[in-house]
Design an enzyme around this catalytic site. Structure first.
Site, PDB file in Angstrom:
ATOM      1  N   LYS A   1     -27.961  39.314  -9.990  1.00 41.90           N
ATOM      2  CA  LYS A   1     -28.111  37.876 -10.203  1.00 41.90           C
ATOM      3  C   LYS A   1     -27.875  37.599 -11.691  1.00 41.90           C
ATOM      4  CE  LYS A   1     -31.801  35.116  -8.110  1.00 41.90           C
ATOM      5  NZ  LYS A   1     -30.909  34.018  -7.906  1.00 41.90           N
ATOM      6  N   GLY A   2     -27.379  36.420 -12.006  1.00 44.79           N
ATOM      7  CA  GLY A   2     -27.126  36.084 -13.404  1.00 44.79           C
ATOM      8  C   GLY A   2     -28.413  36.100 -14.218  1.00 44.79           C
TER       9      GLY A   2
ATOM     10  N   ALA B   1     -24.734  24.887  -6.619  1.00 48.26           N
ATOM     11  CA  ALA B   1     -25.085  24.538  -7.995  1.00 48.26           C
ATOM     12  C   ALA B   1     -26.506  25.039  -8.222  1.00 48.26           C
ATOM     13  CB  ALA B   1     -24.996  23.036  -8.203  1.00 48.26           C
TER      14      ALA B   1
ATOM     15  N   LEU C   1     -28.293  29.087 -12.157  1.00 49.22           N
ATOM     16  CA  LEU C   1     -28.758  30.341 -12.770  1.00 49.22           C
ATOM     17  C   LEU C   1     -30.262  30.550 -12.700  1.00 49.22           C
ATOM     18  CD1 LEU C   1     -26.416  30.469 -15.902  1.00 49.22           C
ATOM     19  CD2 LEU C   1     -26.279  31.907 -13.867  1.00 49.22           C
TER      20      LEU C   1
ATOM     21  N   ASN D   1     -25.395  41.073 -14.704  1.00 44.88           N
ATOM     22  CA  ASN D   1     -24.570  39.886 -14.948  1.00 44.88           C
ATOM     23  C   ASN D   1     -25.312  38.984 -15.937  1.00 44.88           C
ATOM     24  OD1 ASN D   1     -24.010  36.870 -14.194  1.00 44.88           O
ATOM     25  ND2 ASN D   1     -22.274  37.954 -13.339  1.00 44.88           N
TER      26      ASN D   1
ATOM     27  N   CYS E   1     -19.969  30.101 -15.725  1.00 45.14           N
ATOM     28  CA  CYS E   1     -20.778  29.431 -14.713  1.00 45.14           C
ATOM     29  C   CYS E   1     -20.590  27.919 -14.797  1.00 45.14           C
ATOM     30  CB  CYS E   1     -22.254  29.758 -14.871  1.00 45.14           C
ATOM     31  SG  CYS E   1     -23.208  29.039 -13.529  1.00 45.14           S
TER      32      CYS E   1
ATOM     33  N   GLY F   1     -13.825  35.036  -1.694  1.00 41.25           N
ATOM     34  CA  GLY F   1     -13.500  34.953  -0.274  1.00 41.25           C
ATOM     35  C   GLY F   1     -13.212  36.260   0.414  1.00 41.25           C
TER      36      GLY F   1
HETATM   37  C1  LIG Z   1     -25.171  31.078  -4.412  1.00 42.56           C
HETATM   38  C2  LIG Z   1     -24.260  31.670  -5.448  1.00 42.56           C
HETATM   39  C3  LIG Z   1     -24.789  32.049  -6.685  1.00 42.56           C
HETATM   40  C4  LIG Z   1     -23.951  32.603  -7.666  1.00 42.56           C
HETATM   41  N1  LIG Z   1     -24.484  32.988  -8.860  1.00 42.56           N
HETATM   42  C5  LIG Z   1     -23.679  33.593  -9.789  1.00 42.56           C
HETATM   43  C6  LIG Z   1     -24.221  34.066 -11.025  1.00 42.56           C
HETATM   44  O1  LIG Z   1     -25.427  33.972 -11.287  1.00 42.56           O
HETATM   45  N2  LIG Z   1     -23.374  34.630 -11.919  1.00 42.56           N
HETATM   46  C7  LIG Z   1     -22.024  34.765 -11.657  1.00 42.56           C
HETATM   47  O2  LIG Z   1     -21.289  35.306 -12.499  1.00 42.56           O
HETATM   48  N3  LIG Z   1     -21.496  34.340 -10.489  1.00 42.56           N
HETATM   49  C8  LIG Z   1     -22.283  33.763  -9.562  1.00 42.56           C
HETATM   50  N4  LIG Z   1     -21.747  33.339  -8.374  1.00 42.56           N
HETATM   51  C9  LIG Z   1     -20.299  33.506  -8.129  1.00 42.56           C
HETATM   52  C10 LIG Z   1     -20.031  34.735  -7.270  1.00 42.56           C
HETATM   53  O3  LIG Z   1     -20.468  35.912  -7.913  1.00 42.56           O
HETATM   54  C11 LIG Z   1     -18.522  34.856  -6.956  1.00 42.56           C
HETATM   55  O4  LIG Z   1     -17.803  34.929  -8.179  1.00 42.56           O
HETATM   56  C12 LIG Z   1     -18.017  33.655  -6.173  1.00 42.56           C
HETATM   57  O5  LIG Z   1     -18.952  33.243  -5.201  1.00 42.56           O
HETATM   58  C13 LIG Z   1     -16.676  33.945  -5.485  1.00 42.56           C
HETATM   59  O6  LIG Z   1     -16.771  34.992  -4.548  1.00 42.56           O
HETATM   60  P1  LIG Z   1     -17.021  34.731  -2.960  1.00 42.56           P
HETATM   61  O7  LIG Z   1     -16.001  33.724  -2.522  1.00 42.56           O
HETATM   62  O8  LIG Z   1     -16.841  36.065  -2.332  1.00 42.56           O
HETATM   63  O9  LIG Z   1     -18.402  34.188  -2.840  1.00 42.56           O
HETATM   64  C14 LIG Z   1     -22.563  32.770  -7.384  1.00 42.56           C
HETATM   65  C15 LIG Z   1     -22.049  32.382  -6.140  1.00 42.56           C
HETATM   66  C16 LIG Z   1     -22.878  31.843  -5.173  1.00 42.56           C
HETATM   67  C17 LIG Z   1     -22.283  31.456  -3.848  1.00 42.56           C
END
Ligand SMILES: Cc1cc2nc3c(=O)[nH]c(=O)nc-3n(C[C@H](O)[C@H](O)[C@H](O)COP(=O)(O)O)c2cc1C
Length: 307
Positions: free
Chosen positions: A38-39, A63, A66, A92, A123, A237
């Site tokens: 998690k971030g 949204a 963080l 992260n 972010c 995705g």
């Molecule tokens: C609920 C949620 C929380 C996320 N939190 C973070 C985060 O804290 N730090 C970060 O770098 N990316 C965060 N992401 C982005 C994901 O790590 C990823 O880059 C993004 O969802 C695209 O991949 P996916 O389509 O497989 O989900 C988050 C995505 C989601 C859906």
């Protein structure tokens, strides 16, 4: 990733797999290529007001803002657990200023249990002072250089897709000392509540993730991987073996599974199994044989089998 040998090229993406512990009862997490945490921010954060998630066609908008326990709790409570695990955990990190990135990277350097850093410069959901350092080659390079200067950990820098020329930013980040790139964070989006006649999310905008973004990010990985010499990790995705293969063929050395974890927490381990079978069936001995294979031969740089 330079200095970090991953057991396989399938990771789980930040923010979609908690601290790893949450998924332990559901998945054999030790089989994963790595867990991106998690971030983490310097101070604990409650995140944005709700609603902060919306389902969209072939994806979701989030949204979260963080929400996390903060740096000190990660060092004191989470890292000791990770230190006992076989699976590498990549922390992260997200700062609101270059100094905060420095503080995060410096504090986490040498902490047992932290195998690498993923620097989130992108972010899109932080409104209170959060800046998009991924917006320009200069600011992206500044953050990367600051983290590089204070950390000996393998450094993966996570780019934003919400930019004009992502290749230019990838190059700047490579020159600034990144060991690896994760491509990419979420795409800025909005859902309107037609009854209330206003944006559905309390934050108004959110980050689009899931299958809807995959073709956009595969294209970005394809473009970036032919220009940079450091490994690229495809994120966006990935839901099944074929999706992961698209990224590898585009030039990614590894992939991260994000939103799909909410649908099926075993997505990543199923892809690992599928990849093994695929390589055997195709008679491929080294995964490097397929990395970038969809690109014209001249455009393929030498790649290693590790991410
Ligand atoms: C609920 C949620 C929380 C996320 N939190 C973070 C985060 O804290 N730090 C970060 O770098 N990316 C965060 N992401 C982005 C994901 O790590 C990823 O880059 C993004 O969802 C695209 O991949 P996916 O389509 O497989 O989900 C988050 C995505 C989601 C859906």
């Amino acid at each position: 990733m330079h200095g970090l040998e991953l057991p396989n090229p399938v990771l789980v993406a930040s923010g979609t797999f908690g601290w790893g512990t949450e998924y332990q009862p559901l998945v054999d997490i030790q089989r994963l290529g790595a867990i991106c945490s998690k971030g983490i921010t310097v101070r604990p954060r409650d995140g944005n007001p709700t609603p902060r998630i919306a389902e969209t066609p072939a994806g979701m908008l989030n949204a979260i803002g963080l929400q996390n326990v903060g740096l000190r709790a990660v060092v004191q409570e989470k890292a000791p657990i990770w230190a006992r695990w076989h699976v590498p955990v990549i922390a992260n990190i997200s700062g609101e200023s270059v100094a905060e990135y420095e503080q995060l990277a410096g504090t986490l350097d040498g902490v047992p249990g932290i195998a690498g850093l993923e620097v989130n410069i992108s972010c899109p959901n932080v409104t209170d002072g959060g800046r998009l350092f991924a917006d320009t080659p200069k600011s992206a390079a500044t953050v990367t250089r600051a983290c590089r200067a204070v950390s000996s950990l393998p450094l993966m820098v996570k780019l934003s897709p919400n930019v004009g020329n992502i290749v230019e930013i990838a190059q700047a980040v490579e020159e600034a000392g990144a060991d690896c790139l994760s491509v990419a964070n979420t795409l800025l989006g909005m859902v309107i509540d037609v009854k209330a006649r206003k944006p559905y999310l309390a934050n108004r905008t959110g980050g689009l993730s899931g299958p809807a973004v995959r073709p956009v990010i595969v294209r970005m990985v394809y473009q970036i991987a032919s220009i940079v010499t450091i490994p690229v990790v495809g994120v966006g995705g990935v839901t099944c073996l074929e999706d992961a293969l698209q990224y590898l063929l585009a030039g990614a050395s590894a992939v991260q599974v994000g939103t799909a974890n909410f649908v099926n927490p075993r997505t990543a381990t199923e892809i690992i199994d599928g990849l093994e079978d695929y390589l055997t069936q195709q008679g491929i001995r080294d995964i490097a044989e397929i990395v970038g294979a969809a690109r014209p031969p001249a455009a393929r740089p030498a790649v290693s089998t590790t991410a």
